[in-house]
Design a protein around this motif. Structure first.
Motif, PDB file in Angstrom:
ATOM      1  N   GLY A   1      13.497  40.218   4.022  1.00 40.31           N
ATOM      2  CA  GLY A   1      13.071  41.483   3.273  1.00 40.31           C
ATOM      3  C   GLY A   1      12.271  41.326   2.120  1.00 40.31           C
ATOM      4  N   ILE A   2      12.072  39.960   1.649  1.00 41.71           N
ATOM      5  CA  ILE A   2      11.108  39.615   0.578  1.00 41.71           C
ATOM      6  C   ILE A   2       9.653  39.671   1.148  1.00 41.71           C
ATOM      7  N   LEU A   3       9.578  39.321   2.454  1.00 39.15           N
ATOM      8  CA  LEU A   3       8.331  39.268   3.092  1.00 39.15           C
ATOM      9  C   LEU A   3       8.014  40.448   3.380  1.00 39.15           C
ATOM     10  N   ALA A   4       8.880  41.324   3.836  1.00 34.38           N
ATOM     11  CA  ALA A   4       8.865  42.769   4.182  1.00 34.38           C
ATOM     12  C   ALA A   4       7.922  43.609   2.907  1.00 34.38           C
ATOM     13  N   ALA A   5       8.572  43.260   1.797  1.00 34.11           N
ATOM     14  CA  ALA A   5       8.138  43.966   0.320  1.00 34.11           C
ATOM     15  C   ALA A   5       6.567  43.467   0.055  1.00 34.11           C
ATOM     16  N   VAL A   6       6.183  42.080   0.332  1.00 31.53           N
ATOM     17  CA  VAL A   6       5.124  41.620   0.186  1.00 31.53           C
ATOM     18  C   VAL A   6       4.057  42.275   1.183  1.00 31.53           C
ATOM     19  N   LEU A   7       4.402  42.518   2.452  1.00 35.09           N
ATOM     20  CA  LEU A   7       3.653  43.007   3.552  1.00 35.09           C
ATOM     21  C   LEU A   7       3.501  44.570   3.012  1.00 35.09           C
ATOM     22  N   ALA A   8       4.172  45.375   2.250  1.00 34.86           N
ATOM     23  CA  ALA A   8       4.022  46.591   1.907  1.00 34.86           C
ATOM     24  C   ALA A   8       2.941  46.751   0.992  1.00 34.86           C
ATOM     25  N   THR A   9       2.532  45.645   0.285  1.00 34.70           N
ATOM     26  CA  THR A   9       1.531  45.514  -0.606  1.00 34.70           C
ATOM     27  C   THR A   9       0.105  45.464  -0.199  1.00 34.70           C
ATOM     28  N   LEU A  10       0.231  45.143   1.202  1.00 41.79           N
ATOM     29  CA  LEU A  10      -1.312  44.632   1.838  1.00 41.79           C
ATOM     30  C   LEU A  10      -1.474  45.729   2.884  1.00 41.79           C
ATOM     31  N   PRO A  11      -2.771  45.736   3.561  1.00 40.75           N
ATOM     32  CA  PRO A  11      -3.124  46.499   4.476  1.00 40.75           C
ATOM     33  C   PRO A  11      -2.078  46.522   5.717  1.00 40.75           C
ATOM     34  N   PRO A  12      -2.083  47.854   6.371  1.00 40.37           N
ATOM     35  CA  PRO A  12      -1.209  47.827   7.691  1.00 40.37           C
ATOM     36  C   PRO A  12      -1.727  47.012   8.678  1.00 40.37           C
ATOM     37  N   ILE A  13      -0.761  46.476   9.354  1.00 36.15           N
ATOM     38  CA  ILE A  13      -1.000  45.665  10.491  1.00 36.15           C
ATOM     39  C   ILE A  13      -1.761  46.355  11.704  1.00 36.15           C
ATOM     40  N   SER A  14      -2.885  45.564  11.959  1.00 39.48           N
ATOM     41  CA  SER A  14      -3.870  46.252  12.942  1.00 39.48           C
ATOM     42  C   SER A  14      -3.494  45.796  14.309  1.00 39.48           C
ATOM     43  N   THR A  15      -4.238  46.397  15.291  1.00 45.05           N
ATOM     44  CA  THR A  15      -4.303  45.985  16.815  1.00 45.05           C
ATOM     45  C   THR A  15      -4.817  44.445  16.698  1.00 45.05           C
ATOM     46  N   ALA A  16      -5.679  44.289  16.178  1.00 44.89           N
ATOM     47  CA  ALA A  16      -6.248  42.887  16.052  1.00 44.89           C
ATOM     48  C   ALA A  16      -5.121  41.869  15.452  1.00 44.89           C
TER      49      ALA A  16
END
Length: 224
Positions: free
Chosen positions: A175-190
């Motif tokens: 859940g902590i990693l999910a919160a961090v990822l939410a602050t960053l650009p969305p995951i792209s196809t690449a």
């Protein structure tokens, strides 16, 4: 005459203010580090900070605090932390480890972090490699937001792979990693292709010393 091109900051996965993103990074830096007595004593402060955040990032942090920190058993937390991050190669908190393992190529990747710290006037001691996620998060939250966010954004595939590994093992740290990822650009196809590559290959096994990069004489003072 060359025209100056302004780089637009990529949109985050969740609409957050810079203040909220920095708060997520600061709290995550503390929670992803080894659970020291000092951090455990900050439970009320961390809970209050997470309560100020939008639900998308605040809720997973609050869930972690409620179910992991609130019981307040330092020995259990320490043992769980070591088992989660130190005993499993696919749950390393060192961002360059996934692609390079302990190989010579990793040294050049570590320099990317060290240069960013130096340019911002931050000195890091030799007790930790510069790609240690809590250190990168602390840098982004408290020293240089722009450079710190770039370092984190460059490693979105690694962060997502770490989140998936933690989720699959049933760790509430996911859940902590999910919160961090939410602050960053969305995951792209690449990014998804890179995640699949890293997951299939795993960290390389070549064992070489990284002492020249951990013991840089220009970075011998303690972390602030």
């Amino acid at each position: 005459m060359k025209m100056l091109m302004l780089q637009r900051r990529p949109e985050r996965s969740v609409a957050l203010s810079e203040r909220d993103a920095r708060l997520v990074w600061r709290v995550a830096a503390l929670l992803l580090d080894y659970p020291s007595p000092q951090t455990l004593a900050m439970l009320d402060q961390l809970t209050a900070a997470a309560s100020e955040l939008p639900d998308a990032v605040g809720t997973p942090i609050l869930d972690f605090l409620l179910h992991e920190f609130a019981p307040g058993d330092p020995m259990r937390l320490a043992a769980q932390y070591v088992e989660t991050f130190d005993m499993r190669r696919r749950a390393s908190l060192h961002l360059t480890y996934y692609a390079y393992g302990d190989t010579r190529k990793r040294g050049m990747a570590l320099l990317r972090f060290k240069h960013a710290y130096r340019q911002a006037g931050m000195q890091v001691g030799d007790e930790e490699l510069p790609d240690y996620l809590p250190l990168v998060l602390e840098f982004a939250a408290t020293v240089d937001t722009l450079q710190g966010e770039r370092l984190l954004a460059e490693h979105v595939p690694v962060l997502e792979l770490l989140r998936l590994s933690l989720r699959d093992s049933g760790s509430s740290y996911a859940g902590i990693l999910a919160a961090v990822l939410a602050t960053l650009p969305p995951i792209s196809t690449a990014d998804r292709r890179r995640i699949a590559e890293l997951a299939a290959q795993g960290p390389p096994d070549e064992d070489v010393g990284l002492e020249p990069f951990a013991m840089d004489p220009l970075m011998v003072q303690g972390r602030r």
